[in-house]
Design a protein around this motif. Structure first.
Motif, PDB file in Angstrom:
ATOM      1  N   THR A 163      11.451  88.747  22.236  1.00 10.36           N
ATOM      2  CA  THR A 163      12.024  87.406  22.118  1.00 10.36           C
ATOM      3  C   THR A 163      13.218  87.259  23.046  1.00 10.36           C
ATOM      4  O   THR A 163      13.460  86.190  23.617  1.00 10.36           O
ATOM      5  CB  THR A 163      12.464  87.142  20.666  1.00 10.36           C
ATOM      6  N   SER A 164      13.971  88.342  23.217  1.00 15.17           N
ATOM      7  CA  SER A 164      15.112  88.313  24.131  1.00 15.17           C
ATOM      8  C   SER A 164      14.665  88.016  25.559  1.00 15.17           C
ATOM      9  O   SER A 164      15.312  87.256  26.284  1.00 15.17           O
ATOM     10  CB  SER A 164      15.848  89.653  24.075  1.00 15.17           C
ATOM     11  N   ILE A 211      19.434  78.715  11.511  1.00 12.26           N
ATOM     12  CA  ILE A 211      20.012  79.786  12.342  1.00 12.26           C
ATOM     13  C   ILE A 211      21.521  79.841  12.201  1.00 12.26           C
ATOM     14  O   ILE A 211      22.114  80.931  12.121  1.00 12.26           O
ATOM     15  CB  ILE A 211      19.601  79.600  13.811  1.00 12.26           C
ATOM     16  N   LEU A 230      13.808  84.423  25.887  1.00  9.48           N
ATOM     17  CA  LEU A 230      15.065  83.670  25.933  1.00  9.48           C
ATOM     18  C   LEU A 230      15.661  83.713  27.340  1.00  9.48           C
ATOM     19  O   LEU A 230      16.067  82.664  27.893  1.00  9.48           O
ATOM     20  CB  LEU A 230      16.045  84.270  24.923  1.00  9.48           C
ATOM     21  N   SER A 287      15.989  73.838  12.660  1.00 14.43           N
ATOM     22  CA  SER A 287      16.158  75.201  13.180  1.00 14.43           C
ATOM     23  C   SER A 287      17.635  75.543  13.307  1.00 14.43           C
ATOM     24  O   SER A 287      18.060  76.669  13.004  1.00 14.43           O
ATOM     25  CB  SER A 287      15.475  75.339  14.543  1.00 14.43           C
ATOM     26  N   PHE A 334      12.690  82.917  16.723  1.00  9.90           N
ATOM     27  CA  PHE A 334      13.926  83.309  16.034  1.00  9.90           C
ATOM     28  C   PHE A 334      13.933  82.793  14.600  1.00  9.90           C
ATOM     29  O   PHE A 334      14.487  83.444  13.703  1.00  9.90           O
ATOM     30  CB  PHE A 334      15.144  82.773  16.784  1.00  9.90           C
ATOM     31  N   CYS A 335      13.379  81.625  14.360  1.00 11.01           N
ATOM     32  CA  CYS A 335      13.367  81.082  13.004  1.00 11.01           C
ATOM     33  C   CYS A 335      12.464  81.905  12.088  1.00 11.01           C
ATOM     34  O   CYS A 335      12.765  82.105  10.912  1.00 11.01           O
ATOM     35  CB  CYS A 335      12.897  79.623  13.019  1.00 11.01           C
ATOM     36  N   LEU A 352      22.181  87.403  19.985  1.00  7.54           N
ATOM     37  CA  LEU A 352      20.955  86.611  20.039  1.00  7.54           C
ATOM     38  C   LEU A 352      20.992  85.466  19.038  1.00  7.54           C
ATOM     39  O   LEU A 352      20.435  84.391  19.296  1.00  7.54           O
ATOM     40  CB  LEU A 352      19.750  87.518  19.792  1.00  7.54           C
ATOM     41  N   GLU A 353      21.629  85.673  17.892  1.00 10.13           N
ATOM     42  CA  GLU A 353      21.784  84.577  16.924  1.00 10.13           C
ATOM     43  C   GLU A 353      22.588  83.443  17.544  1.00 10.13           C
ATOM     44  O   GLU A 353      22.287  82.259  17.347  1.00 10.13           O
ATOM     45  CB  GLU A 353      22.482  85.075  15.648  1.00 10.13           C
ATOM     46  N   ALA A 399      11.057  80.194  22.053  1.00  6.96           N
ATOM     47  CA  ALA A 399      12.021  81.223  21.664  1.00  6.96           C
ATOM     48  C   ALA A 399      12.672  80.882  20.327  1.00  6.96           C
ATOM     49  O   ALA A 399      12.808  81.746  19.451  1.00  6.96           O
ATOM     50  CB  ALA A 399      13.079  81.380  22.744  1.00  6.96           C
ATOM     51  N   VAL A 400      13.085  79.621  20.140  1.00  7.81           N
ATOM     52  CA  VAL A 400      13.729  79.213  18.892  1.00  7.81           C
ATOM     53  C   VAL A 400      12.769  79.367  17.722  1.00  7.81           C
ATOM     54  O   VAL A 400      13.156  79.832  16.631  1.00  7.81           O
ATOM     55  CB  VAL A 400      14.248  77.761  18.999  1.00  7.81           C
ATOM     56  N   ALA A 425      20.310  81.677  19.952  1.00 11.71           N
ATOM     57  CA  ALA A 425      19.275  80.932  19.234  1.00 11.71           C
ATOM     58  C   ALA A 425      19.852  79.650  18.645  1.00 11.71           C
ATOM     59  O   ALA A 425      19.250  78.570  18.745  1.00 11.71           O
ATOM     60  CB  ALA A 425      18.681  81.804  18.122  1.00 11.71           C
TER      61      ALA A 425
END
Length: 907
Positions: A521-522, A584, A525, A580, A551-552, A564-565, A547-548, A568
């Motif tokens: 995911t990084s 987050i 991003l 989202s 992360f969710c 990363l949070e 990507a979002v 996001a």
């Protein structure tokens, strides 16, 4: 002496009376050593006769022991622990080492301590007295400051005594609490006290000299002449020209010198043993192999210095340090060695290791290893600052130079994690003086850059992050990419103000860095950010949405999780994806509380902005107190974006203007371009709320003219520009802003984005299509959490209806807007709605508030949460107050609303 403290006593009288009537109060007594703070604590104890009392005192030598002070406060009432929610019970038990578990969130520990004191005060008011608070360990000071700020209706009195900065350092964790400065006595009062203490023949010149040298300090007046003979008092003596606490300690030393050797030995062991356990003291004295008549020594010491009761208590805190400093280094090491031998390694391993470390004459790997283990335990209890202290001492006692460097680097990391980025670089420098390997050197570079970013976020910090990321690429690809992300964040704050560190350059550098393995995911991003800052927001929207969404579904893990949070959450709000963003930002805030206080100011800023946009201004205000407390306690820099946004939406013009000026000046000094853009955008919101549209358009232009795309900030500024320019007869400006806004919001495609765009389009549309756009805006925004923008849509629709002479329809929309804005506490926009209602023929009574406007902001917030089904404990946890305070507010709300039950309230 209290005859000279009528004003201070009166303050304590009022505090005790208020708490006796069901309220809660906190007070900080500040003053120099010996000025009478402890005597005032005793006065409060007498005034609260019959109340249960908990007492604690900071001990200089216990500052490295996590939660030692908090344990003193909570230990007498731990029988009330079962009354707390299970997570709070576990957090407190883990913090005290009574249970095993993951490092507890210090804010949950704070809520647990608040709830525990509230439970202890259910039957009768509770008095908490904390002396020498400047010596509390940092974890305890933070928790007790948190508790003191949230006392409301628990019937708890919390009184701290703190030495002024010259004597012990300011306790930033208590900053902002109500306080009283305890000053010196006047010369006349000092002379009366001195003559009453030393009746008989004395030389007037001696008395005058003592009065002058004491500066009205009562302890100095009483102690300076001790240790001198009557002949000296009658004939004069010289006082050494040192600062006052030094004079007092010198007086104590002169008195100590008159004691027998065995009594001095007993006093030294007692001074070196901070727990105050008399059994431990006598066992240590016995271990020293000195033939001591314990009863005689105890009697001689007790007459003038110390009380050997259930706890060893010195007559004055300065006595402990005077006794300790009067001993030689060898004598102190012997005392600590004996105490280390008799301290149980199972029940008190940390204190045993500490004594052993103090007794060490040379580096010792066994003791260093014990201290390293103490650091691990402290970290597991959520006390990173204590872990740092243990690790630093461990490094000092490490004989092997390479291992010493590793422990110093670990201490630096713990120091940073503990929210002390200003203190970590010294440890990094010491570590770099040892033979670190390439990876450790790179880790030191990254940590140094992170400290610089936390303290300033300027060009230098971003450049350091970029260089560290580049060096890491050949050593640790995963950490290199994480560091590149940190450099992108740094460049975002610069907002392209610094040549060579533009967002495009940073994103491209991150994208070209080696990938450590399969795509994560990084990586998605980083790819999205590179496209965004090369090709623009619309081109990157699809990748960033992907990507979002990931992360969710799954929170990022590992060391880079907090970073990363942030990304996001930032991308979610840039996409105007309110669902989202809410998920987050709440998760990010909680994670920062759990894992890294260094990230907490930024996490709190994100969550406060989220709450403001949702119209939860009271909740945002509560979190803003946490933000200020964390920033004061740690020195971590974060511009008060959230405070300014909250002031803007509340319509507090003077407060907002002060923050606007301060943030602009600071941003210019730091070259922090994003602040200049954000300040101009929020200024435009404030001016639109005040109906000053020409000025609002000018402010919004300052935020949008650079053509830099800063996501959420740019979108907000463009919407404000359309709103202001449409009313300021600037149709071309409004149309250009709408075109830019539309290109971004259509790429987003969310109800929030399209709803705000529809509202802006309605302001520029002709009569035939404007109403359709307004209704679309209300429908779309009504499906979001963004209640502030929804209320403004109703307001602007009502204005439009009034201008087109549809008075009944206009009043309906304006009443809705006024009720929503009033309930939120958005006073400027609410006043705008009230004025429009007046023009539409419906007079709004001055000061009147729409339902449930009879409630305060806090009551409204609690009622809404209870209506949604939350229990009192859950509401308390959400709002960082005690369940007792929730009960108090809820009972008042029930009376105002004429309801008798939670069920009735929900209906």
């Amino acid at each position: 002496m209290l005859q000279f403290r009528r004003d201070e006593s009166a303050v304590l009288d009022r505090l005790i009376d208020d708490v006796g009537s069901g309220e809660s109060r906190a007070l900080v007594l500040r003053g120099e050593s010996g000025i009478g703070k402890s005597a005032l604590l005793e006065y409060a104890l007498g005034r609260a006769a019959g109340w249960p009392t908990v007492r604690a005192a900071g001990v200089e030598s216990e500052q490295e022991l996590a939660f030692a002070g908090l344990h003193q406060v909570c230990a007498p009432v731990l029988d009330r622990l079962p009354g707390l929610p299970a997570p709070q019970q576990l957090a407190l038990r883990t913090a005290f080492g009574l249970a095993a578990g993951k490092p507890p969130d210090r804010f949950v520990v704070g809520m647990a301590a608040l709830g525990l004191l509230g439970e202890a005060a259910r039957d009768r008011p509770l008095l908490c007295l904390i002396d020498d608070a400047q010596w509390l360990d940092k974890a305890s000071a933070q928790v007790l400051g948190f508790v003191a700020r949230r006392l409301r209706a628990e019937s708890v009195a919390m009184i701290f005594a703190v030495r002024e900065p010259a004597d012990g350092g300011e306790v930033t964790e208590l900053a902002g609490l109500p306080g009283v400065r305890v000053g010196g006595l006047s010369d006349d009062q000092a002379r009366v006290l001195l003559e009453s203490a030393y009746p008989g023949p004395t030389d007037k010149r001696v008395l005058d000299r003592v009065v002058a040298e004491s500066h009205g300090n009562p302890l100095a007046l009483l102690e300076l002449p001790r240790g001198f003979t009557r002949a000296e008092l009658a004939g004069g003596f010289g006082l050494s020209p040192v600062v006052l606490p030094g004079r007092i300690e010198e007086s104590f030393r002169r008195q100590i010198a008159t004691l027998s050797p065995m009594t001095r030995q007993v006093l030294l062991v007692a001074a070196a043993e901070p727990v105050g356990d008399p059994v431990l003291v006598w066992r240590a004295v016995d271990r020293l192999g000195i033939a001591v008549d314990a009863e005689a020594a105890s009697r001689e010491a007790a007459e003038r210095f110390v009380d050997f009761g259930p706890r060893v208590r010195f007559r004055h805190p300065l006595l402990r340090s005077a006794i300790y400093r009067a001993a030689t280094g060898a004598e102190r090491r012997r005392a600590h060695g004996a105490l280390g031998q008799v301290t149980d390694p199972v029940t008190n391993p940390d204190r045993r290791a500490w004594h052993r470390a103090q007794a060490a004459e040379a580096p010792d790997e066994a003791i260093a290893g014990e201290l390293e283990e103490c650091g691990r335990r402290a970290h597991d209890r959520g006390a990173a600052t204590a872990a740092a202290a243990f690790l630093e001492r461990s490094a000092a006692l490490t004989p092997e130079v390479k291992r010493r460097g590793q422990r110093l680097l670990a201490a630096a990391h713990a120091t940073y994690e503990g929210g002390m980025p200003a203190a970590a670089p010294r440890l990094i420098a010491l570590a770099e003086a040892t033979p670190l390997n390439a990876l450790e050197k790179a880790q030191a570079d990254v940590l140094y850059a992170r400290c610089a970013f936390a303290l300033g976020r300027g060009r230098d910090a971003t450049e350091s992050l970029r260089q560290a990321a580049t060096r890491l690429q050949a050593i640790d690809a995963a950490t290199a990419r994480d560091t590149h992300l940190e450099a992108i964040r740094g460049s975002w704050f610069l907002a392209d103000h610094a040549p060579g560190l533009t967002l495009r350059e940073m994103a491209e550098a991150a994208r070209s860095s080696p990938r450590p393995g399969p795509e994560t995911t990084s990586d998605v991003l980083i790819d999205g950010l590179a496209i965004r800052y090369r090709d623009g927001y619309p081109a990157a929207a699809a990748v960033l949405k992907e990507a979002v969404a990931e992360f969710c579904v799954k929170a990022p893990t590992g060391d880079s999780g907090l970073l990363l949070e942030w990304f996001a959450g930032s991308i979610a709000v840039d996409l105007w994806d309110d669902a989202s963003w809410d998920l987050i930002s709440r998760r990010y805030e909680q994670r920062a509380r759990d894992e890294g206080i260094a990230a907490l100011p930024i996490a709190l800023t994100m969550q406060i902005v989220n709450l403001v946009m949702q119209g939860e201004l009271a909740s945002a205000g509560s979190l803003l107190e946490d933000f200020d407390a964390v920033r004061q306690a740690t020195g971590i820099f974060d511009a008060p974006y959230a405070g300014l946004l909250l002031a803007v939406w509340r319509g507090r013009v003077e407060e907002a203007a002060e923050l606007l000026d301060a943030m602009t000046d600071d941003a210019n000094k730091r070259d922090e371009g994003v602040t200049l853009i954000a300040v101009a955008s929020m200024h435009a919101t404030l001016l639109n709320g005040l109906g000053r549209y020409q000025e609002a358009a000018a402010a919004a232009l300052r935020a949008t003219e650079p053509e830099r795309e800063m996501g959420f900030i740019t979108l907000c500024a463009l919407a404000e520009l359309v709103t202001a320019a449409a009313r300021a007869d600037q149709p071309d400006t409004a149309a250009r802003a709408l075109a830019r806004l539309t290109a971004m919001t259509e790429a987003s495609g969310t109800d929030w984005a399209l709803g705000v765009t529809a509202r802006c389009r309605a302001l520029l549309a002709g009569r035939d299509s404007a109403e359709t756009h307004f209704r679309e805006a209300i429908t779309r925004l009504g499906r979001t959490r963004i209640r502030g923008e929804l209320a403004r849509a109703h307001l602007y629709y009502g204005e439009w209806l009034r201008r087109h002479h549809r008075q009944d329809d206009a009043r309906r929309e304006l009443r809705t807007a006024h009720a929503m804005l009033t309930e939120m506490g958005a006073d400027a926009f609410a006043a705008l709605a009230a004025r429009e209602l007046g023009v539409a023929g419906e007079k709004v009574r001055k000061g009147a508030k729409a339902e449930p406007s009879t409630l305060t902001a806090q009551e409204t917030q609690i009622v809404r949460l209870v209506r949604d089904g939350l229990s009192n404990a859950e509401v308390a946890d959400r709002l960082f107050i005690s369940p007792r305070t929730v009960e108090w507010h809820l009972s008042k709300a029930f009376a105002k609303l004429g309801v008798t039950s939670r069920r009735h309230l929900r209906r």
